[in-house]
Design an enzyme around this catalytic site. Structure first.
Site, PDB file in Angstrom:
ATOM      1  N   GLY A  15      25.614 -24.010 -39.830  1.00  0.00           N
ATOM      2  CA  GLY A  15      26.476 -23.240 -38.922  1.00  0.00           C
ATOM      3  C   GLY A  15      26.016 -23.296 -37.485  1.00  0.00           C
ATOM      4  O   GLY A  15      25.029 -23.966 -37.152  1.00  0.00           O
ATOM      5  N   ARG A  99      32.853  -5.985 -36.935  1.00  0.00           N
ATOM      6  CA  ARG A  99      31.901  -6.621 -37.862  1.00  0.00           C
ATOM      7  C   ARG A  99      32.015  -6.037 -39.259  1.00  0.00           C
ATOM      8  O   ARG A  99      31.827  -6.734 -40.246  1.00  0.00           O
ATOM      9  CB  ARG A  99      30.478  -6.492 -37.324  1.00  0.00           C
ATOM     10  CG  ARG A  99      30.293  -7.208 -35.988  1.00  0.00           C
ATOM     11  CD  ARG A  99      28.865  -7.118 -35.510  1.00  0.00           C
ATOM     12  NE  ARG A  99      28.732  -7.624 -34.160  1.00  0.00           N
ATOM     13  CZ  ARG A  99      28.661  -6.855 -33.072  1.00  0.00           C
ATOM     14  NH1 ARG A  99      28.713  -5.544 -33.168  1.00  0.00           N
ATOM     15  NH2 ARG A  99      28.553  -7.400 -31.882  1.00  0.00           N
ATOM     16  N   VAL A 130      20.818 -11.679 -40.357  1.00  0.00           N
ATOM     17  CA  VAL A 130      21.609 -11.893 -39.135  1.00  0.00           C
ATOM     18  C   VAL A 130      23.097 -11.804 -39.466  1.00  0.00           C
ATOM     19  O   VAL A 130      23.899 -11.266 -38.695  1.00  0.00           O
ATOM     20  CB  VAL A 130      21.254 -13.273 -38.519  1.00  0.00           C
ATOM     21  CG1 VAL A 130      22.145 -13.593 -37.325  1.00  0.00           C
ATOM     22  CG2 VAL A 130      19.779 -13.326 -38.113  1.00  0.00           C
ATOM     23  N   ASP A 163      21.094  -7.006 -29.282  1.00  0.00           N
ATOM     24  CA  ASP A 163      21.551  -5.834 -28.528  1.00  0.00           C
ATOM     25  C   ASP A 163      20.468  -5.397 -27.544  1.00  0.00           C
ATOM     26  O   ASP A 163      20.747  -5.039 -26.396  1.00  0.00           O
ATOM     27  CB  ASP A 163      21.889  -4.696 -29.501  1.00  0.00           C
ATOM     28  CG  ASP A 163      22.754  -5.206 -30.630  1.00  0.00           C
ATOM     29  OD1 ASP A 163      23.848  -5.697 -30.335  1.00  0.00           O
ATOM     30  OD2 ASP A 163      22.317  -5.174 -31.793  1.00  0.00           O
ATOM     31  N   HIS A 191      24.155  -2.421 -35.730  1.00  0.00           N
ATOM     32  CA  HIS A 191      24.586  -3.533 -34.868  1.00  0.00           C
ATOM     33  C   HIS A 191      26.112  -3.552 -34.873  1.00  0.00           C
ATOM     34  O   HIS A 191      26.757  -4.280 -35.630  1.00  0.00           O
ATOM     35  CB  HIS A 191      24.022  -4.851 -35.415  1.00  0.00           C
ATOM     36  CG  HIS A 191      24.540  -6.051 -34.665  1.00  0.00           C
ATOM     37  ND1 HIS A 191      24.322  -6.263 -33.324  1.00  0.00           N
ATOM     38  CD2 HIS A 191      25.293  -7.111 -35.078  1.00  0.00           C
ATOM     39  CE1 HIS A 191      24.904  -7.382 -32.939  1.00  0.00           C
ATOM     40  NE2 HIS A 191      25.500  -7.905 -33.989  1.00  0.00           N
TER      41      HIS A 191
HETATM   42  N1  LIG Z   1      23.234  -9.822 -36.020  1.00  0.00           N
HETATM   43  C1  LIG Z   1      23.623 -10.410 -34.914  1.00  0.00           C
HETATM   44  O1  LIG Z   1      23.206 -10.026 -33.806  1.00  0.00           O
HETATM   45  C2  LIG Z   1      24.581 -11.562 -34.966  1.00  0.00           C
HETATM   46  C3  LIG Z   1      25.133 -11.949 -36.152  1.00  0.00           C
HETATM   47  N2  LIG Z   1      26.017 -12.995 -36.229  1.00  0.00           N
HETATM   48  C4  LIG Z   1      26.539 -13.336 -37.552  1.00  0.00           C
HETATM   49  O2  LIG Z   1      25.849 -14.474 -38.063  1.00  0.00           O
HETATM   50  C5  LIG Z   1      26.649 -15.099 -39.073  1.00  0.00           C
HETATM   51  C6  LIG Z   1      26.673 -16.609 -38.886  1.00  0.00           C
HETATM   52  O3  LIG Z   1      27.286 -16.928 -37.666  1.00  0.00           O
HETATM   53  P1  LIG Z   1      27.576 -18.451 -37.260  1.00  0.00           P
HETATM   54  O4  LIG Z   1      26.388 -19.305 -37.465  1.00  0.00           O
HETATM   55  O5  LIG Z   1      28.199 -18.394 -35.934  1.00  0.00           O
HETATM   56  O6  LIG Z   1      28.704 -18.828 -38.333  1.00  0.00           O
HETATM   57  P2  LIG Z   1      29.189 -20.276 -38.785  1.00  0.00           P
HETATM   58  O7  LIG Z   1      30.507 -20.076 -39.470  1.00  0.00           O
HETATM   59  O8  LIG Z   1      29.096 -21.266 -37.680  1.00  0.00           O
HETATM   60  O9  LIG Z   1      28.099 -20.678 -39.863  1.00  0.00           O
HETATM   61  C7  LIG Z   1      27.920 -19.965 -41.041  1.00  0.00           C
HETATM   62  C8  LIG Z   1      27.308 -20.912 -42.041  1.00  0.00           C
HETATM   63  O10 LIG Z   1      26.990 -20.157 -43.188  1.00  0.00           O
HETATM   64  C9  LIG Z   1      27.350 -20.892 -44.312  1.00  0.00           C
HETATM   65  N3  LIG Z   1      27.504 -20.004 -45.456  1.00  0.00           N
HETATM   66  C10 LIG Z   1      28.561 -19.225 -45.790  1.00  0.00           C
HETATM   67  N4  LIG Z   1      28.315 -18.601 -46.941  1.00  0.00           N
HETATM   68  C11 LIG Z   1      27.070 -18.954 -47.329  1.00  0.00           C
HETATM   69  C12 LIG Z   1      26.275 -18.645 -48.448  1.00  0.00           C
HETATM   70  N5  LIG Z   1      26.720 -17.843 -49.419  1.00  0.00           N
HETATM   71  N6  LIG Z   1      25.039 -19.190 -48.519  1.00  0.00           N
HETATM   72  C13 LIG Z   1      24.594 -20.031 -47.578  1.00  0.00           C
HETATM   73  N7  LIG Z   1      25.325 -20.386 -46.507  1.00  0.00           N
HETATM   74  C14 LIG Z   1      26.550 -19.847 -46.387  1.00  0.00           C
HETATM   75  C15 LIG Z   1      28.620 -21.618 -43.904  1.00  0.00           C
HETATM   76  O11 LIG Z   1      28.901 -22.752 -44.740  1.00  0.00           O
HETATM   77  C16 LIG Z   1      28.253 -22.032 -42.489  1.00  0.00           C
HETATM   78  O12 LIG Z   1      27.574 -23.268 -42.453  1.00  0.00           O
HETATM   79  C17 LIG Z   1      28.026 -14.429 -38.969  1.00  0.00           C
HETATM   80  O13 LIG Z   1      28.124 -13.430 -39.982  1.00  0.00           O
HETATM   81  C18 LIG Z   1      27.984 -13.766 -37.601  1.00  0.00           C
HETATM   82  O14 LIG Z   1      28.862 -12.673 -37.515  1.00  0.00           O
HETATM   83  C19 LIG Z   1      26.361 -13.696 -35.110  1.00  0.00           C
HETATM   84  C20 LIG Z   1      25.822 -13.348 -33.888  1.00  0.00           C
HETATM   85  C21 LIG Z   1      24.911 -12.257 -33.727  1.00  0.00           C
HETATM   86  O1  LIG Z   2      30.073  -9.950 -32.390  1.00  0.00           O
HETATM   87  C1  LIG Z   2      29.975 -10.698 -33.368  1.00  0.00           C
HETATM   88  O2  LIG Z   2      30.779 -10.752 -34.299  1.00  0.00           O
HETATM   89  C2  LIG Z   2      28.764 -11.565 -33.424  1.00  0.00           C
HETATM   90  C3  LIG Z   2      27.640 -10.660 -33.144  1.00  0.00           C
HETATM   91  O3  LIG Z   2      27.195  -9.934 -34.001  1.00  0.00           O
HETATM   92  C4  LIG Z   2      27.241 -10.483 -31.752  1.00  0.00           C
HETATM   93  O4  LIG Z   2      27.522 -11.340 -30.897  1.00  0.00           O
HETATM   94  O5  LIG Z   2      26.610  -9.459 -31.485  1.00  0.00           O
END
Ligand SMILES: NC(=O)C1=CN([C@@H]2O[C@H](COP(=O)(O)OP(=O)(O)OC[C@H]3O[C@@H](n4cnc5c(N)ncnc54)[C@H](O)[C@@H]3O)[C@@H](O)[C@H]2O)C=CC1
Ligand SMILES: O=C([O-])CC(=O)C(=O)O
Length: 330
Positions: A15, A99, A130, A163, A191
């Site tokens: 991802g 979220r 995450v 954050d 978050h």
């Molecule tokens: N906590 C935080 O501050 C933040 C959290 N996020 C979250 O992080 C997550 C990932 O974001 P991105 O990388 O942008 O998404 P993305 O869609 O680009 O990548 C997600 C990856 O996870 C894989 N995936 C899905 N289900 C899976 C499973 N059961 N096991 C293993 N891999 C699996 C997908 O095939 C994909 O490759 C999202 O839930 C997003 O909301 C994003 C930004 C900040």
């Molecule tokens: O906002 C979202 O969905 C991704 C995330 O968690 C962030 O950027 O803080």
């Protein structure tokens, strides 16, 4: 003598966050410039080809610290003996979603992965969730792993560091002080837009930043909403959720946990021990210091009426999310 490699499991390796994260882990930015790593990459079956491509690029960097890599779609293999686990893989939100709208869709991932960690990871594995909604997903993984009695509940954490970093940048811009000079920020709670970025204790070179800014309306009407809704603003601007800044925050979170925060406060989403009246076990953003691979919640901070209201509001959201997944936890 060189150190033994640390096994780092990363889910969602194909991802967008994975792409910003893996190269930095392999270059030593997370665990130290003298610490070899073995990357154990998990993604779905249909993403295995893309994971292979990322592995080819990792190879092409010839990182001296990259001691090995595996790719798998089997969580039991990915988490085997992992000492650090970054649970990134989950569906991200799109425009107009909160979220917590991801909860039902993503929650099941974390029961499966919590069980794999509980059975196969190293007993001292440090887990950072995450994937959103990250606090409640961390709670699900923790509760599932708990059944196996190996990896302690305190090792399951959620990511509030993005954050925290966002709030630092806003405070630096408003106060005109360097971001590196700002100490003792807290982001309490979930978050989500209900998080409470609490700048009351922040200092810069010994000065109280709240007094420097001296603008309570800015705190309420600009600072808190800007930090709380920053993820949505990025989705709106980029068409995709934040990735490089999220990966950066994950590196900061694990680096400080493993290598220590040198007495500085950092924000981690950790299972509450009852501090500040937050019910035990809820994964809540707290100010912590870290040393020797352990975090300690800062105690004794004064909670005024405004802060208590904000802290309760974000807690109530977490309690609701917990209620929403209780059937999954059996
Ligand atoms: N906590 C935080 O501050 C933040 C959290 N996020 C979250 O992080 C997550 C990932 O974001 P991105 O990388 O942008 O998404 P993305 O869609 O680009 O990548 C997600 C990856 O996870 C894989 N995936 C899905 N289900 C899976 C499973 N059961 N096991 C293993 N891999 C699996 C997908 O095939 C994909 O490759 C999202 O839930 C997003 O909301 C994003 C930004 C900040
Ligand atoms: O906002 C979202 O969905 C991704 C995330 O968690 C962030 O950027 O803080």
């Amino acid at each position: 003598m060189s150190k033994a490699p640390v096994r780092v499991a990363v889910t969602g390796a194909a991802g967008q966050i994975g792409y910003s994260l893996l190269f930095r882990i392999a270059s030593g930015e997370m665990l130290g410039k003298d610490q070899p790593v073995i990357l154990q990459l998990l993604d779905l079956p249909q993403a295995q080809k893309a994971v292979k491509g990322v592995m080819m690029e990792l190879e092409d960097c010839a990182f001296p610290l990259l001691a090995g890599m595996i790719a798998t779609d089997d969580p039991n293999v990915a988490f085997k003996d992992a000492q650090v686990a970054l649970l990134v893989g989950a569906r991200p939100r799109g425009p107009g979603m909160e979220r917590k709208d991801l909860l039902t869709e993503n929650a099941k991932i974390f029961t499966v992965q919590g069980a794999a960690i509980g059975q196969y990871a190293a007993p001292d594995c440090k887990v950072l969730v995450v994937g959103n909604p990250c606090n409640t997903n961390a709670y699900i993984a923790m509760k599932t792993a708990e059944k196996y009695g190996r990896v302690p509940a305190k090792n399951f954490t959620g990511m509030l560091r993005l954050d925290h970093n966002r709030a630092l940048s806003q405070l630096a811009a408003k106060s005109g002080r360097a971001v590196s000079s700002l100490k003792s920020l807290v982001v309490w709670g979930n978050h989500s837009p209900t998080m409470y970025a609490d700048y009351r204790f922040v200092t810069s070179n010994g000065d109280a930043v709240k007094s420097l800014i001296n603008d309570e309306a800015w705190n309420r009407d600009v600072f808190l909403p800007t930090v709380g809704k920053r993820g949505a603003a990025i989705i709106e601007a980029r068409g995709l959720s934040s990735a490089a800044s999220a990966a950066n925050a994950a590196i900061d979170h694990i680096r400080d946990w493993v290598l220590g925060s040198n007495g500085e406060w950092v924000t981690m989403g950790v299972p509450s021990d009852g501090s500040y009246g937050i019910p035990e076990g809820i994964i809540y953003g707290f100010p912590v210091t870290t040393e020797n691979g352990e975090y300690k919640i800062i105690q004794g901070l004064d909670i005024d009426a405004f802060s208590r209201e904000r802290m309760t509001n974000t807690l109530n959201e977490l309690l609701e999310e917990r209620e929403g997944v209780k059937d999954l936890l059996g």
